[in-house]
Design a protein around this motif. Structure first.
Motif, PDB file in Angstrom:
ATOM      1  N   THR A   1     -84.450  51.185 -27.266  1.00  0.00           N
ATOM      2  CA  THR A   1     -83.973  51.417 -25.902  1.00  0.00           C
ATOM      3  C   THR A   1     -83.479  50.127 -25.272  1.00  0.00           C
ATOM      4  O   THR A   1     -82.432  50.097 -24.610  1.00  0.00           O
ATOM      5  CB  THR A   1     -85.101  52.016 -25.042  1.00  0.00           C
ATOM      6  N   VAL A   2     -84.244  49.040 -25.480  1.00  0.00           N
ATOM      7  CA  VAL A   2     -83.836  47.735 -24.956  1.00  0.00           C
ATOM      8  C   VAL A   2     -82.501  47.304 -25.564  1.00  0.00           C
ATOM      9  O   VAL A   2     -81.629  46.772 -24.859  1.00  0.00           O
ATOM     10  CB  VAL A   2     -84.931  46.679 -25.237  1.00  0.00           C
ATOM     11  N   SER A   3     -82.332  47.552 -26.863  1.00  0.00           N
ATOM     12  CA  SER A   3     -81.073  47.197 -27.534  1.00  0.00           C
ATOM     13  C   SER A   3     -79.900  47.973 -26.942  1.00  0.00           C
ATOM     14  O   SER A   3     -78.814  47.420 -26.732  1.00  0.00           O
ATOM     15  CB  SER A   3     -81.177  47.480 -29.038  1.00  0.00           C
ATOM     16  N   GLN A   4     -80.120  49.253 -26.667  1.00  0.00           N
ATOM     17  CA  GLN A   4     -79.065  50.067 -26.062  1.00  0.00           C
ATOM     18  C   GLN A   4     -78.715  49.559 -24.673  1.00  0.00           C
ATOM     19  O   GLN A   4     -77.532  49.509 -24.293  1.00  0.00           O
ATOM     20  CB  GLN A   4     -79.499  51.532 -25.995  1.00  0.00           C
ATOM     21  N   MET A   5     -79.749  49.174 -23.922  1.00  0.00           N
ATOM     22  CA  MET A   5     -79.481  48.631 -22.578  1.00  0.00           C
ATOM     23  C   MET A   5     -78.742  47.306 -22.667  1.00  0.00           C
ATOM     24  O   MET A   5     -77.879  46.995 -21.836  1.00  0.00           O
ATOM     25  CB  MET A   5     -80.797  48.453 -21.817  1.00  0.00           C
ATOM     26  N   ALA A   6     -79.084  46.503 -23.691  1.00  0.00           N
ATOM     27  CA  ALA A   6     -78.397  45.222 -23.871  1.00  0.00           C
ATOM     28  C   ALA A   6     -76.915  45.427 -24.182  1.00  0.00           C
ATOM     29  O   ALA A   6     -76.092  44.542 -23.911  1.00  0.00           O
ATOM     30  CB  ALA A   6     -79.067  44.425 -24.990  1.00  0.00           C
ATOM     31  N   LYS A   7     -76.566  46.605 -24.742  1.00  0.00           N
ATOM     32  CA  LYS A   7     -75.173  46.915 -25.053  1.00  0.00           C
ATOM     33  C   LYS A   7     -74.435  47.512 -23.858  1.00  0.00           C
ATOM     34  O   LYS A   7     -73.263  47.866 -23.979  1.00  0.00           O
ATOM     35  CB  LYS A   7     -75.106  47.880 -26.239  1.00  0.00           C
ATOM     36  N   GLY A   8     -75.159  47.656 -22.731  1.00  0.00           N
ATOM     37  CA  GLY A   8     -74.505  48.140 -21.511  1.00  0.00           C
ATOM     38  C   GLY A   8     -74.824  49.574 -21.144  1.00  0.00           C
ATOM     39  O   GLY A   8     -74.326  50.081 -20.142  1.00  0.00           O
ATOM     40  N   GLN A   9     -75.678  50.251 -21.934  1.00  0.00           N
ATOM     41  CA  GLN A   9     -76.052  51.635 -21.622  1.00  0.00           C
ATOM     42  C   GLN A   9     -77.254  51.620 -20.672  1.00  0.00           C
ATOM     43  O   GLN A   9     -78.390  51.868 -21.059  1.00  0.00           O
ATOM     44  CB  GLN A   9     -76.369  52.396 -22.909  1.00  0.00           C
ATOM     45  N   TYR A  10     -76.977  51.332 -19.389  1.00  0.00           N
ATOM     46  CA  TYR A  10     -78.056  51.113 -18.425  1.00  0.00           C
ATOM     47  C   TYR A  10     -78.769  52.391 -18.003  1.00  0.00           C
ATOM     48  O   TYR A  10     -79.822  52.332 -17.377  1.00  0.00           O
ATOM     49  CB  TYR A  10     -77.498  50.407 -17.184  1.00  0.00           C
ATOM     50  N   ASP A  11     -78.217  53.551 -18.334  1.00  0.00           N
ATOM     51  CA  ASP A  11     -78.883  54.811 -17.995  1.00  0.00           C
ATOM     52  C   ASP A  11     -79.873  55.242 -19.066  1.00  0.00           C
ATOM     53  O   ASP A  11     -80.525  56.285 -18.936  1.00  0.00           O
ATOM     54  CB  ASP A  11     -77.847  55.915 -17.772  1.00  0.00           C
ATOM     55  N   THR A  12     -80.000  54.452 -20.128  1.00  0.00           N
ATOM     56  CA  THR A  12     -80.949  54.782 -21.205  1.00  0.00           C
ATOM     57  C   THR A  12     -82.372  54.541 -20.729  1.00  0.00           C
ATOM     58  O   THR A  12     -82.664  53.538 -20.083  1.00  0.00           O
ATOM     59  CB  THR A  12     -80.670  53.924 -22.448  1.00  0.00           C
ATOM     60  N   ARG A  13     -83.272  55.466 -21.089  1.00  0.00           N
ATOM     61  CA  ARG A  13     -84.679  55.324 -20.724  1.00  0.00           C
ATOM     62  C   ARG A  13     -85.556  55.559 -21.957  1.00  0.00           C
ATOM     63  O   ARG A  13     -85.155  56.240 -22.900  1.00  0.00           O
ATOM     64  CB  ARG A  13     -85.078  56.328 -19.628  1.00  0.00           C
ATOM     65  N   ALA A  14     -86.743  54.971 -21.922  1.00  0.00           N
ATOM     66  CA  ALA A  14     -87.693  55.135 -23.023  1.00  0.00           C
ATOM     67  C   ALA A  14     -88.432  56.459 -22.842  1.00  0.00           C
ATOM     68  O   ALA A  14     -89.251  56.596 -21.941  1.00  0.00           O
ATOM     69  CB  ALA A  14     -88.679  53.967 -23.035  1.00  0.00           C
ATOM     70  N   LYS A  15     -88.118  57.432 -23.705  1.00  0.00           N
ATOM     71  CA  LYS A  15     -88.760  58.747 -23.636  1.00  0.00           C
ATOM     72  C   LYS A  15     -89.893  58.787 -24.652  1.00  0.00           C
ATOM     73  O   LYS A  15     -89.782  59.368 -25.729  1.00  0.00           O
ATOM     74  CB  LYS A  15     -87.728  59.838 -23.909  1.00  0.00           C
ATOM     75  N   ILE A  16     -90.988  58.139 -24.286  1.00  0.00           N
ATOM     76  CA  ILE A  16     -92.136  58.006 -25.192  1.00  0.00           C
ATOM     77  C   ILE A  16     -93.381  58.499 -24.463  1.00  0.00           C
ATOM     78  O   ILE A  16     -93.685  58.044 -23.355  1.00  0.00           O
ATOM     79  CB  ILE A  16     -92.329  56.537 -25.622  1.00  0.00           C
ATOM     80  N   LYS A  17     -94.082  59.421 -25.096  1.00  0.00           N
ATOM     81  CA  LYS A  17     -95.326  59.941 -24.529  1.00  0.00           C
ATOM     82  C   LYS A  17     -96.499  59.313 -25.263  1.00  0.00           C
ATOM     83  O   LYS A  17     -96.774  59.648 -26.404  1.00  0.00           O
ATOM     84  CB  LYS A  17     -95.369  61.464 -24.642  1.00  0.00           C
ATOM     85  N   THR A  18     -97.155  58.398 -24.588  1.00  0.00           N
ATOM     86  CA  THR A  18     -98.313  57.740 -25.191  1.00  0.00           C
ATOM     87  C   THR A  18     -99.197  57.206 -24.084  1.00  0.00           C
ATOM     88  O   THR A  18     -98.766  57.058 -22.933  1.00  0.00           O
ATOM     89  CB  THR A  18     -97.883  56.587 -26.127  1.00  0.00           C
ATOM     90  N   ASP A  19    -100.449  56.924 -24.424  1.00  0.00           N
ATOM     91  CA  ASP A  19    -101.415  56.431 -23.441  1.00  0.00           C
ATOM     92  C   ASP A  19    -101.726  54.963 -23.717  1.00  0.00           C
ATOM     93  O   ASP A  19    -101.190  54.356 -24.637  1.00  0.00           O
ATOM     94  CB  ASP A  19    -102.705  57.263 -23.508  1.00  0.00           C
TER      95      ASP A  19
END
Length: 469
Positions: A200-218
């Motif tokens: 997700t961070v890599s995608q944001m670094a490429k300019g995809q600022y609407d990307t979010r981490a969709k991870i379900k964990t505690d």
């Protein structure tokens, strides 16, 4: 090496070390315990042999030489039969360590000086790949003091330990295989959310600022994911604001250049005509007047821009202001102008005291009223109402002009933005007035809202904190 590899190999190394240490300790304790039991058994066997030999020797009524040479083999054979054939070799020596009897093929290794205080000693040694235990005890009979050395095989103890080692290696191998599987599953479970977050961070670094981490964990990883998404939301919002600011700056520059170009083009054109052509007096007067009006428009534009810029830099003085007096002054100022345009002005003011800069507030309300005038074609009404409400001191300014679309409302405070450019320029506007109004409202920590419907008109409400800034 990535986190997955570090966790995977770390778990394998830890489990291997733990198994090796505790397995080694267990095998060592088992071996020591088996050897101790075997040693204790051989010691008892040696003592029993000594007692049996002493008993048999005491029943003989022979002299010493005769016993030593003729009867000793009979006594040993008798004792062996009674105790079993577990011994490999028996040696009897006198105090000078001279052998008076031996049937051992391995030979005696232990020395009399190795005996302890209890007149017993032992020695473990290896011969031709086999392990042996030699025990020695002191024996006293009528003919003198002797030492009996018995050599026994203890290969069984070492065979047991070797078998245990083989089984341990098999168990360790199985444990390592199971550990590898569990370490892989465990490491993947731990690192998968981090890998997804990294993607997700890599995608944001490429300019995809609407990307979010969709991870379900505690746990900590879940907190990290939530914090990252919150940061991403703020970052996206900030980037949008920066892009919007950059866009507005570009629009401002383009609009400002256009606003300068239009009057300058007219001024240059008419000036050139007056300079290069023979004109009538009336034409010269008309062209001069047009140049004058365009020059005044540029002057007004420059003054308004100066006001807009200086509001952010100068220190503004705030005083307690009587709303009744301030709105009466505004009414006197705009009433004649509105009457000339066949616009009726209605005002209802509830007396109150607010804190602010009176000159700026007058500029604010007169700008809004003037915008309402420009929006009215023909006869119309502009109403100003100021009352105390639960939210504060609220001023409503309403006109029945042309109104505007909802999408236009957010844009009216942008510099040089004009809904109807031709009409605005005809009225002498440049699209800066509402930007100035927004700035004045912000300086006074007030809140405003704009409601409008095309063909119905516009209502602007401004809420001030009564008696405080």
């Amino acid at each position: 090496m990535k986190l997955f590899g570090k966790m995977f190999f770390s778990l394998i190394i830890i489990v291997t070390v733990i198994f090796s240490i505790f397995g080694g300790i267990f095998i060592k304790l088992s071996f020591d315990n088996s050897l101790s039991r075997e040693l204790s058994r051989k010691q008892n066997e040696n003592q029993m042999f000594v007692y049996s030999f002493e008993a048999s020797a005491s029943m003989l009524s022979s002299d010493t030489e005769y016993i030593q040479k003729n009867d000793i083999e009979k006594i040993i054979d008798s004792v062996k039969r009674s105790m079993g054939e577990s011994q490999i070799g028996i040696t009897i020596v006198n105090q000078k360590e001279k052998a008076i009897y031996t049937d051992s093929k391995i030979g005696k290794n232990i020395k009399i000086k190795d005996l302890k205080d209890n007149n017993f000693g032992y020695l473990i040694f290896k011969n031709n790949g086999s392990y042996y235990l030699e025990t020695m005890s002191k024996m006293t009979i009528e003919s003198g003091t002797y030492y009996i050395s018995i050599v026994s095989s203890i290969n069984e103890v070492y065979n047991d330990i070797n078998e245990m080692m083989k089984n341990y290696r098999v168990i360790l191998g199985i444990a390592l295989v199971v550990t590898c599987i569990l370490a892989y599953v465990f490491s993947k479970k731990i690192t998968r959310p981090i890998e997804k977050l990294s993607d997700t961070v890599s995608q944001m670094a490429k300019g995809q600022y609407d990307t979010r981490a969709k991870i379900k964990t505690d746990g900590e990883v879940g907190d990290l994911v939530n914090s990252f998404n919150i940061m991403a939301d703020r970052l996206e919002k900030n980037i949008e604001e920066l892009e919007d600011t950059a866009r507005r700056q570009e629009d401002f520059t383009a609009a400002f250049a256009h606003e300068l170009k239009t009057p300058l083009t007219s001024i240059i054109g008419y000036s050139d005509m007056m300079r290069s052509m023979d004109l009538e007096k009336e034409e010269i007067s008309e062209y001069s007047n047009y140049i004058f009006l365009q020059g005044k428009r540029l002057e007004k534009l420059s003054f308004t821009l100066m006001d807009l810029i200086s509001l952010d830099k100068q220190k503004i003085e705030f005083n307690r202001i009587s709303t009744e007096k301030m709105f009466n002054d505004i009414e006197k100022t705009v009433e004649q102008m509105l009457r000339e345009h066949n616009i009726r002005f209605k005002m209802s003011v509830e007396p109150a005291v607010i804190v602010g800069n009176e000159d700026l507030l007058k500029s604010l309300f007169m700008n809004i009223i003037d915008n309402g005038r420009k929006a009215i074609s023909g006869q119309g009404i502009i109403a100003l109402k100021a009352i105390k409400t639960e939210k504060g001191y609220t001023v409503f300014i309403q006109d029945n002009g042309c109104g505007m679309e909802k999408s236009e409302i957010k844009k009216i405070t942008e510099a040089f933005y004009m809904i109807d450019k031709s009409r605005a320029r005809k009225e002498g506007g440049a699209g800066i007035g509402m930007s100035l109004c927004k700035k004045i409202v912000s300086i006074h920590n007030a809140k405003w809202s704009v409601r409008s419907k095309p063909g119905k008109g516009t209502i602007i409400s401004i809420v001030f904190q009564e008696g405080q800034n």
